[in-house]
Design a protein around this motif. Sequence first.
Motif, PDB file in Angstrom:
ATOM      1  N   ILE A  41       0.822  -1.225   0.000  1.00 55.21           N
ATOM      2  CA  ILE A  41       0.000   0.000   0.000  1.00 55.21           C
ATOM      3  C   ILE A  41       0.850   1.267   0.000  1.00 55.21           C
ATOM      4  CG2 ILE A  41      -1.915  -1.126   1.219  1.00 55.21           C
ATOM      5  CD1 ILE A  41      -0.965   0.528   3.708  1.00 55.21           C
ATOM      6  N   PHE A  42       2.126   1.135   0.376  1.00 54.08           N
ATOM      7  CA  PHE A  42       2.967   2.325   0.464  1.00 54.08           C
ATOM      8  C   PHE A  42       3.401   2.846  -0.906  1.00 54.08           C
ATOM      9  CE2 PHE A  42       3.796   0.351   4.678  1.00 54.08           C
ATOM     10  CZ  PHE A  42       3.268   1.380   5.443  1.00 54.08           C
ATOM     11  N   GLY A  43       3.389   2.005  -1.911  1.00 53.29           N
ATOM     12  CA  GLY A  43       3.764   2.451  -3.247  1.00 53.29           C
ATOM     13  C   GLY A  43       5.260   2.530  -3.454  1.00 53.29           C
ATOM     14  N   ARG A  44       5.651   2.605  -4.720  1.00 50.49           N
ATOM     15  CA  ARG A  44       7.078   2.562  -5.079  1.00 50.49           C
ATOM     16  C   ARG A  44       7.869   3.742  -4.520  1.00 50.49           C
ATOM     17  NH1 ARG A  44       7.585   0.526 -11.365  1.00 50.49           N
ATOM     18  NH2 ARG A  44       6.751  -1.585 -11.055  1.00 50.49           N
ATOM     19  N   ARG A  45       7.268   4.928  -4.544  1.00 47.14           N
ATOM     20  CA  ARG A  45       8.006   6.127  -4.132  1.00 47.14           C
ATOM     21  C   ARG A  45       8.406   6.055  -2.652  1.00 47.14           C
ATOM     22  NH1 ARG A  45       6.978  10.949  -1.900  1.00 47.14           N
ATOM     23  NH2 ARG A  45       4.765  10.470  -1.674  1.00 47.14           N
ATOM     24  N   LEU A  46       7.441   5.681  -1.804  1.00 47.04           N
ATOM     25  CA  LEU A  46       7.733   5.588  -0.370  1.00 47.04           C
ATOM     26  C   LEU A  46       8.695   4.445  -0.062  1.00 47.04           C
ATOM     27  CD1 LEU A  46       4.370   6.315   1.516  1.00 47.04           C
ATOM     28  CD2 LEU A  46       6.485   7.618   1.625  1.00 47.04           C
ATOM     29  N   ILE A  47       8.553   3.333  -0.797  1.00 50.50           N
ATOM     30  CA  ILE A  47       9.441   2.190  -0.581  1.00 50.50           C
ATOM     31  C   ILE A  47      10.875   2.540  -1.011  1.00 50.50           C
ATOM     32  CG2 ILE A  47       9.976  -0.173  -1.341  1.00 50.50           C
ATOM     33  CD1 ILE A  47       6.910  -0.657  -1.387  1.00 50.50           C
ATOM     34  N   ALA A  48      11.000   3.244  -2.130  1.00 48.58           N
ATOM     35  CA  ALA A  48      12.332   3.686  -2.591  1.00 48.58           C
ATOM     36  C   ALA A  48      12.961   4.624  -1.566  1.00 48.58           C
ATOM     37  CB  ALA A  48      12.215   4.381  -3.943  1.00 48.58           C
ATOM     38  N   HIS A  49      12.126   5.511  -1.004  1.00 53.07           N
ATOM     39  CA  HIS A  49      12.613   6.440   0.021  1.00 53.07           C
ATOM     40  C   HIS A  49      13.074   5.666   1.252  1.00 53.07           C
ATOM     41  CE1 HIS A  49      12.819  10.033   2.541  1.00 53.07           C
ATOM     42  NE2 HIS A  49      12.127   9.360   3.458  1.00 53.07           N
ATOM     43  N   ALA A  50      12.332   4.615   1.632  1.00 53.05           N
ATOM     44  CA  ALA A  50      12.677   3.790   2.803  1.00 53.05           C
ATOM     45  C   ALA A  50      14.000   3.068   2.587  1.00 53.05           C
ATOM     46  CB  ALA A  50      11.565   2.784   3.075  1.00 53.05           C
ATOM     47  N   LYS A  51      14.211   2.532   1.379  1.00 50.64           N
ATOM     48  CA  LYS A  51      15.459   1.832   1.062  1.00 50.64           C
ATOM     49  C   LYS A  51      16.652   2.787   1.169  1.00 50.64           C
ATOM     50  CE  LYS A  51      15.576  -1.034  -2.472  1.00 50.64           C
ATOM     51  NZ  LYS A  51      15.363  -1.531  -3.854  1.00 50.64           N
ATOM     52  N   GLN A  52      16.448   3.995   0.664  1.00 54.53           N
ATOM     53  CA  GLN A  52      17.508   4.999   0.714  1.00 54.53           C
ATOM     54  C   GLN A  52      17.818   5.386   2.164  1.00 54.53           C
ATOM     55  OE1 GLN A  52      16.504   8.600  -1.382  1.00 54.53           O
ATOM     56  NE2 GLN A  52      18.554   9.427  -1.286  1.00 54.53           N
ATOM     57  N   HIS A  53      16.759   5.532   2.955  1.00 52.66           N
ATOM     58  CA  HIS A  53      16.908   5.891   4.373  1.00 52.66           C
ATOM     59  C   HIS A  53      17.640   4.787   5.137  1.00 52.66           C
ATOM     60  CE1 HIS A  53      16.080   8.038   8.012  1.00 52.66           C
ATOM     61  NE2 HIS A  53      15.351   7.051   8.528  1.00 52.66           N
ATOM     62  N   LEU A  54      17.289   3.537   4.845  1.00 57.52           N
ATOM     63  CA  LEU A  54      17.938   2.391   5.498  1.00 57.52           C
ATOM     64  C   LEU A  54      19.421   2.332   5.140  1.00 57.52           C
ATOM     65  CD1 LEU A  54      17.806  -0.235   7.153  1.00 57.52           C
ATOM     66  CD2 LEU A  54      17.131  -1.426   5.068  1.00 57.52           C
ATOM     67  N   SER A  55      19.710   2.534   3.852  1.00 53.81           N
ATOM     68  CA  SER A  55      21.098   2.510   3.379  1.00 53.81           C
ATOM     69  C   SER A  55      21.933   3.577   4.091  1.00 53.81           C
ATOM     70  CB  SER A  55      21.132   2.732   1.870  1.00 53.81           C
ATOM     71  OG  SER A  55      22.446   2.794   1.400  1.00 53.81           O
ATOM     72  N   GLN A  56      21.361   4.780   4.245  1.00 58.59           N
ATOM     73  CA  GLN A  56      22.068   5.880   4.903  1.00 58.59           C
ATOM     74  C   GLN A  56      22.290   5.578   6.378  1.00 58.59           C
ATOM     75  OE1 GLN A  56      23.486   8.636   3.411  1.00 58.59           O
ATOM     76  NE2 GLN A  56      24.394   8.809   5.440  1.00 58.59           N
ATOM     77  N   LYS A  57      21.274   4.992   7.008  1.00 59.42           N
ATOM     78  CA  LYS A  57      21.380   4.648   8.432  1.00 59.42           C
ATOM     79  C   LYS A  57      22.501   3.627   8.661  1.00 59.42           C
ATOM     80  CE  LYS A  57      18.246   6.646  11.141  1.00 59.42           C
ATOM     81  NZ  LYS A  57      18.612   7.258  12.452  1.00 59.42           N
ATOM     82  N   ILE A  58      22.594   2.633   7.767  1.00 58.39           N
ATOM     83  CA  ILE A  58      23.624   1.601   7.894  1.00 58.39           C
ATOM     84  C   ILE A  58      25.013   2.213   7.706  1.00 58.39           C
ATOM     85  CG2 ILE A  58      24.583  -0.468   6.789  1.00 58.39           C
ATOM     86  CD1 ILE A  58      21.653  -1.350   6.301  1.00 58.39           C
ATOM     87  N   LYS A  59      25.131   3.143   6.751  1.00 58.88           N
ATOM     88  CA  LYS A  59      26.408   3.836   6.545  1.00 58.88           C
ATOM     89  C   LYS A  59      26.812   4.612   7.793  1.00 58.88           C
ATOM     90  CE  LYS A  59      26.159   4.345   1.506  1.00 58.88           C
ATOM     91  NZ  LYS A  59      25.917   5.309   0.392  1.00 58.88           N
ATOM     92  N   ASP A  60      25.826   5.264   8.428  1.00 59.39           N
ATOM     93  CA  ASP A  60      26.096   6.030   9.656  1.00 59.39           C
ATOM     94  C   ASP A  60      26.574   5.102  10.772  1.00 59.39           C
ATOM     95  OD1 ASP A  60      25.351   8.350   8.392  1.00 59.39           O
ATOM     96  OD2 ASP A  60      23.312   8.381   9.193  1.00 59.39           O
TER      97      ASP A  60
END
Length: 240
Positions: A92-111
């Motif tokens: 239900i979240f759609g591609r845009r929100l899921i893409a944003h979540a993946k990017q956020h997760l990637s940044q968090k892991i880098k931090d």
Amino acid sequence: VAKEKNVEKTYLTSIIEEIFTSMISKKYGEEHESNFSTIVNMERGEIEIFHEKQVVKVVKNDISEISIKDAIKIDSSLVIGDMYIDIVNPNIFGRRLIAHAKQHLSQKIKDIEKETIYSTFKNRLNTIYSGYVHQIQRDRIFVTDNNKIEIVLPKGDQIYNDHFKRGEQIRGLIKSVDFYPGRSPEIIMSRTSNIFLERLFELEVPEIEDGIIEIKKIARTPGDRSKIVVHSSDRRIDAV
């Protein structure tokens, strides 16, 4: 991810839960965050999102409420005032929100990786570290280790008659570690520090490492000569 990036599972779980809370907030509004809960099962690799609605006679808000008429179709035991729980499909979240979540997760892991590197090297201050010459510049040498962590050996911390080639192994003292938000930790190595010489003697002379002989003072012209004042409280030991 937890294994490869050396991230605690509980920490990663909280990050994923935080990301889904953020997605829910963006889709339904901050005021409805409390109507949702995210359960992350790291062992099974599953994520479940639960949507809570109060059973009412007349629905005024379809995000926080469900009519008794619709509720009893799913669970006949429900009555007005009960909480109805629905399982949300992440689609239900759609591609845009899921893409944003993946990017956020990637940044968090880098931090997290940066924080881990910082804490690791902060604990290794004033210890000898070994790496390989990666890049040579006029004012500094970049050193990397087997984990591809970058360490800087500035010109002022190099011995003047050192001549290194790319790929050559190099040892030095971890002199300082700084961490600035948004950047990778800056790890500085030194080969001219007096402490570097002291640590080398600790490696070579067991009595120094064991504390039987104490180094009182060091004076050196790096690359030319050094003087060390030593002392032992044990009269049987000739410290010199």
